[in-house]
Design a protein around this motif. Structure first.
Motif: not given
Lengths: 731, 180
Positions: A312-323
């Protein structure tokens, strides 16, 4: 299940979710009985249903009015299970089947089956990002399909209209400051019945969009394609039987999930893979709508992908910046659908449908980030939500390229993608009528470098496998411009052992108008930075920098038969610099809308990026460099200084590689590298001080780090730990 | 399942396999022995003897070396434990001003040095440019791939490696030992 269900659709959705949890197989299908018992019919039905969707696409595009759909095919039609899952799709913009599937599930979960009910001929639609849409101009539509009294499927469609009534004309709403400026909104609505739109739907389109004939024409195109699918499907069910149809369509979705899982297991390696990625949006000092937009922004688009033991593949955007106070925020639902598009290119393209979405898990992006805006900022705009998402998705190509390399599947490797910089015109056309819409130049990037060869030039597009920039002559019919050039742009794909496919440059002369705005739009581009796509030692492709000349001497040059501008030319002395103009921008920072309407004989030089390269540039075959020189696809200083290839003319006047001199040059480059580079630890020590002092860090960079570290505290902790910064350090 | 000659896989790696043969590889069900053949090819192309456990990049390999698993360049240079980002033991050249950036990107092609820096990671042994990063100041170097080697060999290939180790990122453990 091959009998008619007595459950409501909402109950079936719940039952299917439970079956997946219990068995790990969609719909609890631990065996693909139709496939096992009658593989011939199974395979035949797959192709029949796929062709049926493509017939819907062909019909729908023909009926559509705007050049975006009718000339560029920027649309898609699909067939779904009664519970919403996409079974198969047409060619076109494959970012949408996930959205369309979730939209249908949304209608079911909102109780529409009971009220207003589902009937043959009903038309349901959504373009509202708050409820799963991607951005205003993409109208997602679905029509239920009944066989007798049973709802057996849905036909769906999406088309990208030329104008949805947003605050700025056109369909790339990068300038929208908030959702109130995103234009006409259709929020999970029933908009017609008996295969016809309600009168008030058309009245709304006519009063709230700038190009209502095109928008309604595209809407009728969507319906025409869906009806085509429905009618052809009746013939298929008549021939093969309803029980078989019910079974194979569910098996197609589960089969696709299995394919995606199997491909990961047999062609990748478990582990953790990380790819930083960034994009800029520099708007300070430009024509903007609100004071709060007079800023520069940098987006953090990190990707962490974990391939687990069960494949299985787990994908994360930890650290994405704000709106951001622009139209570049995207809902998680739309992001997931976009990722399905990337996944379909890279992993699960055997049977493209909803199946692969069950093969991976996307961690909910940080609350308040560009990828999950609405919980903190319900008024965030999604005018061109694709923009950051598509650049984040580009990392998926490189990430899987790296994974495939570890297992030896060199033929599957790919580098990162190019960018998506759009050109839209709004104003009075050469026919004296108002026009607003996008050209399709951006739909033909170069393709990424592969593990065994260069990418293809101007033949690929990240958001659609149907890359097509349309015919120049057709574009000239729709918009008041004439092409002075449409050329392959040398060196536009970075430098590596294998280079990306090259992009192209369009050169337009404004013609036959009383004034037209040129919107150089960001649908996923960079103008201040380059991509973090230096795969295996390549240099990334350069930033997007268009040019224009306003109030020019071009008429006089034509009268005197002096040279015009047909290509970009030298990066330090571009061809357009020869033009006399009141406003001459040789390398503008994009995106922007021209400060004044352009007038006749003004010029625009609009580059479309190539894709990314891979490998050390001095490992490139010298003969390939020589061939590129001969074709004008690279330049002498790049050949010599970056690739270390020395050429000379032979007796026939053709270029040939000077092997000895090239070997010596490459040895010099290696020596220069090791002599000027320093041990990482030494650099870390000095760089740490510069980070602490925020030395030469643009305010946009500082703000990006601030928001990333706030929205994902453990990402901030890791960054501080790497640089050994104080626990309370903030940028 | 398809099966391909080792010689053809070598040609593919070298970019000289004819296009119809490449298409055949692309379209056929994948060959189950590809990994072993690929490793054999890579092993035959290096001058050292340590067993390749995983090709990390076309130039870097995780190898078994005296009971350790380390990253090693095709030239023989060793970077240490594969669970530590190998970049910490590389040479680095950073372009973070207009002049140095202009050596690669001229005129309108140049990114803004206040927004990004171009980091070149160089092998101390052979001068190969192993990776390039284009990131803003403050961005830790990407640890592109930390493979779960033991799960791969034990559960996916069915032949466990001796001396199984912990699957954990040890990069920060090294950073904490450095003088500021």
């Amino acid at each position: 299940m091959n009998q008619q269900s007595t459950l409501s659709l909402k109950e079936r959705l719940k039952k299917d979710d439970q079956a997946f949890l219990e068995t790990g197989c969609l719909f609890g299908l631990e065996h693909l009985e139709q496939k096992e018992q009658d593989p011939g019919t199974y395979e035949a039905l797959w192709h029949i249903l796929s062709n049926l969707c493509n017939t819907g696409w062909a019909t729908g595009c023909k009926v559509s009015s705007s050049p975006i759909a009718s000339e560029g095919g920027d649309a898609l039609w699909a067939l779904h299970l009664p519970t919403g899952e996409a079974v198969c799709v047409s060619r076109g913009i494959t970012a949408h089947p996930g959205l369309l599937a979730d939209m249908i599930k949304g209608f079911i979960n909102l109780g529409y089956e009971e009220h207003p009910g589902f009937h043959q001929g009903d038309i349901f639609e959504n373009n509202d990002p708050h409820y799963g849409g991607i951005h205003g101009p993409d109208f997602d539509m679905a029509m239920p399909i009944f066989y007798g009294d049973e709802l057996v499927a849905w036909a769906s469609a999406v088309s990208h209209v030329s104008d949805c009534g947003a605050v700025v004309p056109g369909s790339i709403g990068f300038m929208n400051p908030d959702c109130f400026s995103d234009g006409l909104c259709v929020s999970m609505e029933k908009v017609g019945e008996d295969d016809r739109f309600y009168p008030w739907y058309e009245m709304r389109v006519r009063s709230r969009t700038r190009t209502p004939d095109w928008v309604m024409g595209d809407a009728r195109g969507r319906v025409a394609g869906c009806i085509t699918i429905r009618e052809r499907l009746m013939e298929v069910i008549d021939k093969y039987g309803l029980d078989v149809f019910r079974s194979v369509t569910r098996e197609f979705v589960e089969d696709s999930r299995r394919y995606a899982v199997g491909r990961v297991r047999t062609q990748t390696v478990p582990g953790r893979i990380r790819k930083s990625q960034f994009k800029d949006l520099a708007m300070k000092g430009k024509r903007v709508l609100l004071n709060k937009q007079n800023i520069d922004c940098l987006f953090n688009l990190p990707m962490e992908l974990e391939v687990r033991a069960d494949a299985s593949v787990h994908i994360s955007l930890r650290g994405a910046s704000g709106t951001v106070p622009f139209g570049q925020n995207i809902s998680p639902t739309a992001l997931k659908s976009g990722l399905l598009n990337g996944y379909s290119h890279i992993v699960g393209f055997d049977m493209f449908n909803s199946g692969p979405t069950a093969a991976w898990e996307i961690e909910k992006p940080p609350n308040g980030s560009w990828a999950n805006p609405f919980e903190r900022d319900f008024t965030a705009s999604s005018g061109v939500a694709w923009a950051p998402a598509v650049m984040w998705m580009s990392s998926l190509y490189e990430v899987f390229g790296r994974l495939y390399q570890t297992r030896g599947f060199v033929e599957e490797m790919a580098a990162g993608a190019g960018t998506t910089m759009t050109a839209e015109f709004s104003g009075i056309s050469q026919n004296g009528v108002y026009v607003a819409g996008s050209t399709l130049e951006q739909a033909s990037n170069g393709s990424p470098a592969r593990g065994f060869a260069d990418g293809e030039n101007s033949a690929w597009c990240i958001y659609t496998p149907n890359a097509d920039f349309g015919n120049a002559e057709i574009t000239e019919l729709f918009y008041p411009v004439l092409y002075l050039g449409r050329n392959i742009e040398p060196d536009s794909s970075g430098y590596g052992r294998f280079r990306g496919g090259l992009g192209h440059t369009a050169v337009w002369m404004v013609h036959g108008t009383s004034g037209i705005d040129y919107q150089c739009g960001c649908a996923g581009m960079r103008s201040k930075i380059v991509a973090n796509h230096g795969m295996y030692g390549a240099y990334p492709a350069w930033p997007d920098r268009p040019s224009y000349a306003h109030d020019t001497d071009v008429q006089q040059r034509i009268d005197k038969q002096l040279p015009l501008v047909h290509e970009r030319g030298d990066p330090e002395a571009p061809d357009i610099s020869a033009i006399e103009a009141r406003d001459l921008q040789e390398a503008a920072i994009a995106p922007f809308v021209t400060p004044e309407p352009l007038q006749n004989h003004d010029l625009i030089v609009h580059p479309i990026s190539g894709a990314q390269s891979m490998g050390d540039p001095i490992d490139r075959d010298p003969e390939a460099v020589c061939e590129d020189l001969e074709r004008g696809w690279t330049r002498p200083h790049i050949a010599e200084e970056i690739h270390g290839v020395i050429t000379q003319e032979n007796a026939e006047g053709a270029l040939e590689v000077d092997q000895q001199a090239s070997q010596e040059k490459r040895a010099q480059i290696r020596d220069a590298r090791t002599s000027r580079a320093i041990p990482f630890q030494d650099w870390w020590r000095d760089e740490r001080k510069r980070v602490l002092e925020r030395e030469n860090m643009d305010p946009a960079v500082l703000e990006m780090w601030r928001s990333s570290m706030t929205l994902t505290p453990d990402y901030g902790d890791e960054l501080r730990a790497f640089w050994r910064l104080p626990d309370d350090f903030e940028f | 399942m398809a099966e391909f000659l080792k010689a053809d896989i070598e040609k593919l790696m070298d970019g000289v396999l004819p296009w119809p043969s490449v298409q055949d590889m692309l379209k056929s069900p994948k060959d189950l022995d590809r990994f072993d053949k690929y490793v054999e090819i890579q092993q035959s192309r290096v001058a050292w003897d340590e067993k390749i456990l995983l090709p990390l990049t076309p130039a870097l390999f995780i190898v078994a070396s005296d009971g350790e698993r380390i990253v090693k360049c095709r030239c023989g240079h060793e970077f240490g434990d594969y669970r530590i980002n190998w970049k910490l033991f590389s040479l680095i050249h950073v372009r973070d001003d207009a002049k140095s950036i202009a050596e690669i990107y001229r005129g309108r092609e140049a990114p803004d040095a206040g927004w990004t820096q171009v980091r070149e990671y160089i092998c101390p042994g052979c001068g190969s440019q192993l990776e390039v990063e284009a990131v803003p100041r403050g961005c830790p170097p990407d640890f592109e791939f930390l493979p779960d080697l033991d799960t791969f060999y034990r559960e996916w290939l069915g032949r466990p490696l001796p001396d199984e180790g912990e699957f954990v990122d040890k990069t920060l453990d090294v950073i904490t030992t450095w003088d500021e």
